[in-house]
Structure formats: C-alpha cells, structure tokens
Design an enzyme around this catalytic site. Structure first.
Site, PDB file in Angstrom:
ATOM      1  CE  LYS A 183      71.440  94.385  92.084  1.00 23.22           C
ATOM      2  NZ  LYS A 183      71.837  95.176  93.252  1.00 23.22           N
ATOM      3  CB  SER A 236      68.144  85.765 100.004  1.00 20.03           C
ATOM      4  OG  SER A 236      67.431  86.353  98.946  1.00 20.03           O
ATOM      5  CD  GLU A 257      77.810  79.070  94.589  1.00 20.50           C
ATOM      6  OE1 GLU A 257      77.663  78.565  95.717  1.00 20.50           O
ATOM      7  OE2 GLU A 257      78.464  78.530  93.676  1.00 20.50           O
ATOM      8  CB  CYS A 291      76.310  81.760 102.045  1.00 12.73           C
ATOM      9  SG  CYS A 291      77.855  81.793 101.137  1.00 12.73           S
ATOM     10  CD  GLU A 388      71.711  82.397 105.056  1.00  7.84           C
ATOM     11  OE1 GLU A 388      70.842  82.841 104.281  1.00  7.84           O
ATOM     12  OE2 GLU A 388      72.839  82.047 104.669  1.00  7.84           O
TER      13      GLU A 388
HETATM   14  P1  NDP Z   1      69.245  89.417  98.340  1.00  5.40           P
HETATM   15  O1  NDP Z   1      69.175  88.033  97.837  1.00  5.40           O
HETATM   16  O2  NDP Z   1      68.030  90.262  98.264  1.00  5.40           O
HETATM   17  O3  NDP Z   1      70.396  90.218  97.581  1.00  5.40           O
HETATM   18  C1  NDP Z   1      71.408  89.645  96.782  1.00  5.40           C
HETATM   19  C2  NDP Z   1      71.563  90.427  95.481  1.00  5.40           C
HETATM   20  O4  NDP Z   1      70.405  90.245  94.668  1.00  5.40           O
HETATM   21  C3  NDP Z   1      71.677  91.925  95.677  1.00  5.40           C
HETATM   22  O5  NDP Z   1      72.525  92.469  94.690  1.00  5.40           O
HETATM   23  C4  NDP Z   1      70.248  92.368  95.467  1.00  5.40           C
HETATM   24  O6  NDP Z   1      70.145  93.724  95.152  1.00  5.40           O
HETATM   25  C5  NDP Z   1      69.821  91.503  94.315  1.00  5.40           C
HETATM   26  N1  NDP Z   1      68.385  91.329  94.152  1.00  5.40           N
HETATM   27  C6  NDP Z   1      67.392  91.584  95.030  1.00  5.40           C
HETATM   28  N2  NDP Z   1      66.198  91.267  94.502  1.00  5.40           N
HETATM   29  C7  NDP Z   1      66.431  90.802  93.247  1.00  5.40           C
HETATM   30  C8  NDP Z   1      65.600  90.302  92.198  1.00  5.40           C
HETATM   31  N3  NDP Z   1      64.294  90.195  92.338  1.00  5.40           N
HETATM   32  N4  NDP Z   1      66.182  89.897  91.055  1.00  5.40           N
HETATM   33  C9  NDP Z   1      67.514  89.957  90.896  1.00  5.40           C
HETATM   34  N5  NDP Z   1      68.351  90.429  91.852  1.00  5.40           N
HETATM   35  C10 NDP Z   1      67.819  90.835  93.024  1.00  5.40           C
HETATM   36  O7  NDP Z   1      69.776  89.381  99.819  1.00  5.40           O
HETATM   37  P2  NDP Z   1      69.596  90.530 100.932  1.00  5.40           P
HETATM   38  O8  NDP Z   1      70.695  91.453 100.773  1.00  5.40           O
HETATM   39  O9  NDP Z   1      68.230  91.108 100.926  1.00  5.40           O
HETATM   40  O10 NDP Z   1      69.747  89.675 102.252  1.00  5.40           O
HETATM   41  C11 NDP Z   1      68.620  88.977 102.792  1.00  5.40           C
HETATM   42  C12 NDP Z   1      69.044  87.670 103.392  1.00  5.40           C
HETATM   43  O11 NDP Z   1      69.607  86.858 102.377  1.00  5.40           O
HETATM   44  C13 NDP Z   1      70.147  87.773 104.431  1.00  5.40           C
HETATM   45  O12 NDP Z   1      69.648  88.039 105.693  1.00  5.40           O
HETATM   46  C14 NDP Z   1      70.767  86.422 104.335  1.00  5.40           C
HETATM   47  O13 NDP Z   1      70.053  85.516 105.128  1.00  5.40           O
HETATM   48  C15 NDP Z   1      70.622  86.050 102.899  1.00  5.40           C
HETATM   49  N6  NDP Z   1      71.849  86.317 102.115  1.00  5.40           N
HETATM   50  C16 NDP Z   1      72.602  85.264 101.764  1.00  5.40           C
HETATM   51  C17 NDP Z   1      73.769  85.465 101.080  1.00  5.40           C
HETATM   52  C18 NDP Z   1      74.627  84.344 100.683  1.00  5.40           C
HETATM   53  O14 NDP Z   1      75.794  84.548 100.358  1.00  5.40           O
HETATM   54  N7  NDP Z   1      74.107  83.154 100.644  1.00  5.40           N
HETATM   55  C19 NDP Z   1      74.245  86.795 100.728  1.00  5.40           C
HETATM   56  C20 NDP Z   1      73.335  87.859 101.086  1.00  5.40           C
HETATM   57  C21 NDP Z   1      72.200  87.583 101.770  1.00  5.40           C
HETATM   58  P3  NDP Z   1      70.080  94.818  96.343  1.00  5.40           P
HETATM   59  O15 NDP Z   1      71.023  94.415  97.389  1.00  5.40           O
HETATM   60  O16 NDP Z   1      70.514  96.027  95.708  1.00  5.40           O
HETATM   61  O17 NDP Z   1      68.674  94.830  96.762  1.00  5.40           O
END
Ligand code: NDP
Length: 477
Positions: A183, A236, A257, A291, A388
């Site tokens: 996904k 996240s 990660e 990240c 972060e």
């Molecule tokens: P998320 O962790 O919500 O998103 C990462 C992925 O997980 C997306 O594909 C998201 O879908 C999906 N997801 C969301 N909720 C669920 C769930 N309950 N079960 C399984 N999968 C899920 O990150 P955000 O995009 O909301 O970003 C929020 C914060 O997270 C950022 O501000 C940053 O601080 C951190 N972040 C860190 C990252 C890293 O590489 N360490 C990468 C991205 C964010 P969808 O996007 O469609 O909602």
C-alpha cells in the site's frame, strides 16, 4: 542573499505521461478498486493531478489470495537464477523510464527534480540490481544451506520517498522468493502504479506484486489479514506501535522503520565548510521529510557562533520553489496537514524561547511551502528538540565535551541515525560506539547504498533493510 541569479529551468511535465485515472494493481491487472476514489494533488500548486481508484477491505482479500496463489504456484518454486532475471529486468525498466518516474515523483510529492532524478530513482533501480544479485546466492548469505521465504508480505510505505521505499520493500521480498501486497501512501500513489506497469512490462507472473492505493484503513486491513506472513512498515512511530500491537501474538514477522530525531555532531576540529554542506544536506534534503534527517545539530560551544553564521549564509542561498525547476533546492511540503504540523512545532519553538532565524528567500504564494528555518538556543526539554518535525527546520544545541555530546545525542526516544564531524579518526570510532543509532555517518550525512543495512533502535523501530542483513527480514530464519 542569493549569490547568483538563475533563469527558470523547468523539466517538462509532459514526460510524466500523467493520466486522468489510475487503478489498483491486482493479480497482474489494473482493476477497479471498490473503495472511494481519491484525488492526488500537486503540493506545489494544489491542482488535482489525477483520480486514483482505491482498494476496499474485500480488495485486500482478493490481492492476498492472488499473492498466495502466485507464491505457492510459481514464485517460491522458481529457481533463484530465474527470479534474478525478473529483478534485473525491473531494474533496467526503472532506468529506462527514469525521467518519467522522476517527473511524476516530483509532481506528486513536491520534491525537487534534482533529488528525484539524481537520488530517488537511481537508488530505487540500484536496489533491484543489488537484490537481483542475491536471488541465486541465498545459500551463501549466512542463513543456512537452503533458506526459505516466508510467504506473502504486506508492505506499507510513507509519502516521503514513494518509489524508493517501494524498492526497499519489494526488491528484497522478491529476491528471497516472497510475494507482495503493497500500500502506497494516500498522498503519493502515482509512481507505485507506474511501477505496476513496469511489473507488467517485465512479464512478472501475475500476483507476485499487488499494489493497493488507499488510506490508513487499507494499511490496517493488510496488517490484520490472516493469510499474511510478514509485515514491513515505514512511517510514524504512532502507527508503528499500533501495528506492533495488532501483530503481537500472531506468527507474522514484523519490521518497523519509524521516526527519528538524529543528532548531527560537529566538533571544533571539523572541516567546517564541509560540515556546513553536510548539515544543510542533513536537514534540508527532501524538505526535511526524512526519517534519518540530522534535525538536531549539536555544535561544540567554541565554534557555535562561527557555525551559525556560516550556516545562515549558506541556507540563505538555497532556492525554494517549483519542484520541476532543475535549480530548485527546496520543493513543496507534501500536504497541507504536514505543513500545519511543521507550523505548529515552529510556533512551539518560539513560545519556548528558542531563537528563530528563517531564510529571507522568496516563497511561492500558492502551494505548500515552508522557508528553511534554523532555531538557535535550543534546550533539550523543548519540543523542537524532542519531536520529529519532518520539515525544513533545524534545532541547534551546543556541547563542551565529547561525553556531553554523547549524553545529549542519546537523550531521545528515537535512535535511527547520527552524524559526527571531526578530523580525529579515533574520536569517530569512540563516538560511533557510544551513540545509540542504527546508522552513524562520519564527515558525511544521508549516504545510502543498497549494500548497507539501514534501521533503528528504540522508537525508531527494529529490523534492517538493505545489505545481507536485510535479507533476514524476508527469510524463515
Ligand atoms: P503514517 O505513519 O500515518 O503513514 C505511513 C503509512 O501508513 C501510510 O501509507 C499510511 O496510509 C499508513 N497508515 C496509516 N494508518 C495506518 C494504520 N492504522 N495501519 C496501517 N497503516 C496505516 O504517517 P503520516 O503520513 O501520517 O505522517 C505523520 C508523521 O509521521 C510525520 O509528520 C512524520 O513525523 C512521521 N513520518 C515518518 C516517516 C518515516 O520515514 N519515519 C514517514 C512518514 C511520516 P495513508 O498515508 O494513506 O494514511
């Protein structure tokens, strides 16, 4: 205070071959998902780029069944030498379509074209080349004479490096004989769906790779599905924790990660001009949506003023604007939500008494942009030192001794990466041993190679991606 005037040098968006509508990819075909279609936008202009069909829970089930059938019927039985050929083909096709992928990534994500063109897309191809090399040599990887795949991998990726995170997930899974249901993030699904076209072009057997656009609930459905053997997640810490709770007590293997708050540590004997470039790269690369970003700069007190002065000058020369312009250094923030989060944390920094400096560079009126910002006088208790921010915002702290640097660097619930800048090799080794971070860079920052394992400690997650160690996450060992 720009040093040079630059004429606009935009890459042609026609290269992206943007379509009006994209569809989920299941069992080798593009299908109408039964979820509510989403509109993906260009964060630099807020215009709608395309409508994207999304998956529902029942589509997740269909995709997992297709992946299982492909696993048992074809992929797990195929000799590694044959699987390798598919990975090589995919790598070559990514290279052949690299300009298209780079422009599409910059349109959908907002990152500068010079980064998608020179970093994301070539590194994605490199991951497939590297893992193609492993596919027929798994018995020499150190996991026993005949290491076996796990089965169907559910993979959930974020929006900051859409194609690259896909490659980090799919390449090792396929090399080791697993099949995949992936996904992409809701705001950046397009390059994953072009990757699906590449799977078709490579004549990958149907069901080996399935791609399901959708929101977080589709990610959750993949995690919950009873016939998934392994979950790989990047995103996240909050969602990572929820996934770990869900997977607990099942036989599913898990790698996470998650976030980071990396210390980038500069000693007084460091080559300063080189360090300034590393600091800038560490936090302003990809708008700070990284990240492992070096978001906590720790400078030895004796050189703090000099470093800040050089840093502000250098940052004031960064150009912010159109991601498709080849001269742009900082593109758009990926979404309005992320921009609001950055603004909120910057306001918290002001309220807690840190000294804010923002680059005077012109910022476009439309789209989601945030000028590069440096906070000085930051204390460890402040939110901008602990949380972060995931944006182009640097927090600067000082230290006097190496011990103090280590204590402050490790004063975080995260532990993904760190940087050390010093002339002394012995100090690099001593520091690297003390720092609780999965990756430690010395006199450089943000270096990635498919052969080098990447991953975190503590709330930055567990498991490694890349290198020989990364294969373990997809093998029954
Ligand atoms: P998320 O962790 O919500 O998103 C990462 C992925 O997980 C997306 O594909 C998201 O879908 C999906 N997801 C969301 N909720 C669920 C769930 N309950 N079960 C399984 N999968 C899920 O990150 P955000 O995009 O909301 O970003 C929020 C914060 O997270 C950022 O501000 C940053 O601080 C951190 N972040 C860190 C990252 C890293 O590489 N360490 C990468 C991205 C964010 P969808 O996007 O469609 O909602």
């Amino acid at each position: 205070m720009p040093v040079f005037e630059y004429a606009p040098a935009p890459e042609s968006r026609a290269i992206a071959n943007l379509k009006d509508h994209y569809k989920p990819f299941v069992n080798g075909e593009f299908v109408d998902g039964s979820g509510e279609p989403l509109k993906t936008i260009n964060p630099a202009t807020e215009e709608v780029l395309a409508e994207v069909g999304t998956a529902s829970k029942s589509d997740v089930d269909t995709a997992v069944k297709a992946a299982r059938k492909a696993y048992t019927g074809v992929w797990s039985k195929m000799p590694g030498t044959e699987r390798a050929k598919y990975l090589f083909r995919i790598a070559r096709l990514i290279q052949e379509r690299s300009r298209e992928l780079a422009v599409l990534e910059s349109l959908d994500n907002g990152k500068p074209i010079k980064e998608s063109r020179d970093s994301d897309v070539p590194t994605a191809a490199a991951h497939f080349f590297y893992h193609a090399g492993w596919a027929d040599k798994l018995e020499y990887a150190g996991y026993g004479p005949n290491p076996q795949p796990l089965g169907v991998a559910g993979q959930i990726i974020p929006w900051n490096f859409p194609l690259l995170m896909l490659a980090w997930k799919i390449a090792p899974a396929l090399a080791t004989g697993n099949t995949v249901v992936l996904k992409p993030a809701e705001t950046t699904p397009l390059t994953a769906l072009v990757f699906a076209e590449i799977c078709q072009q490579a004549e990958l057997p149907p069901g080996v790779v399935n791609i399901l656009p959708g929101a977080g609930d589709i990610g959750a459905s993949i995690v919950e599905h009873a016939d998934i053997d392994k979950i790989a997640f990047t995103g996240s810490t909050e969602v990572g924790k929820a996934i770990q709770r869900e997977v607990a007590g099942t036989a599913k293997k898990l790698t996470l990660e998650l976030g980071g708050k990396a210390a980038n540590i500069v000693f007084e004997d460091a080559p300063l001009d080189q360090a300034i470039e590393g600091i800038v790269n560490g936090i302003f690369f990809n708008q700070g949506h990284v990240c492992c970003a070096g978001s906590r700069l720790m400078v030895q007190e004796s050189i703090a003023e000099e470093v800040l002065e050089k840093l502000r000058y250098r940052v004031s020369t960064l150009r912010i604007g159109d991601p498709l312009d080849k001269n742009t250094d900082i593109g758009a923030i990926n979404s309005a939500e992320q921009l609001a989060k950055i603004q909120g944390l910057v306001e918290a920094g002001d309220a807690e008494g840190a000294q804010r400096w923002t680059s005077p560079c012109p910022v476009p009126d439309r789209g989601f942009f945030f000028a590069p910002t440096v906070f000085a006088n930051v204390h460890q208790s402040m939110r901008i030192a602990r949380e972060e921010i995931f944006g182009p915002v640097l927090s600067v702290l000082t230290f006097r001794t190496p011990d103090e640097a280590v204590t402050k660097a490790n004063n975080t619930p995260y532990g993904l990466s760190a940087g050390i800048w010093t002339e002394k090799g012995s100090r690099i080794l001593w520091m690297a041993n003390q720092l609780r971070a999965g990756v430690v860079w010395a006199n450089t920052f943000n270096r990635f190679d498919p052969a080098a394992p990447f991953g975190g400690y503590q709330e930055s997650g567990f498991g490694r991606e890349g290198g020989r160690t990364g294969l373990e996450a997809y093998l029954d060992v």
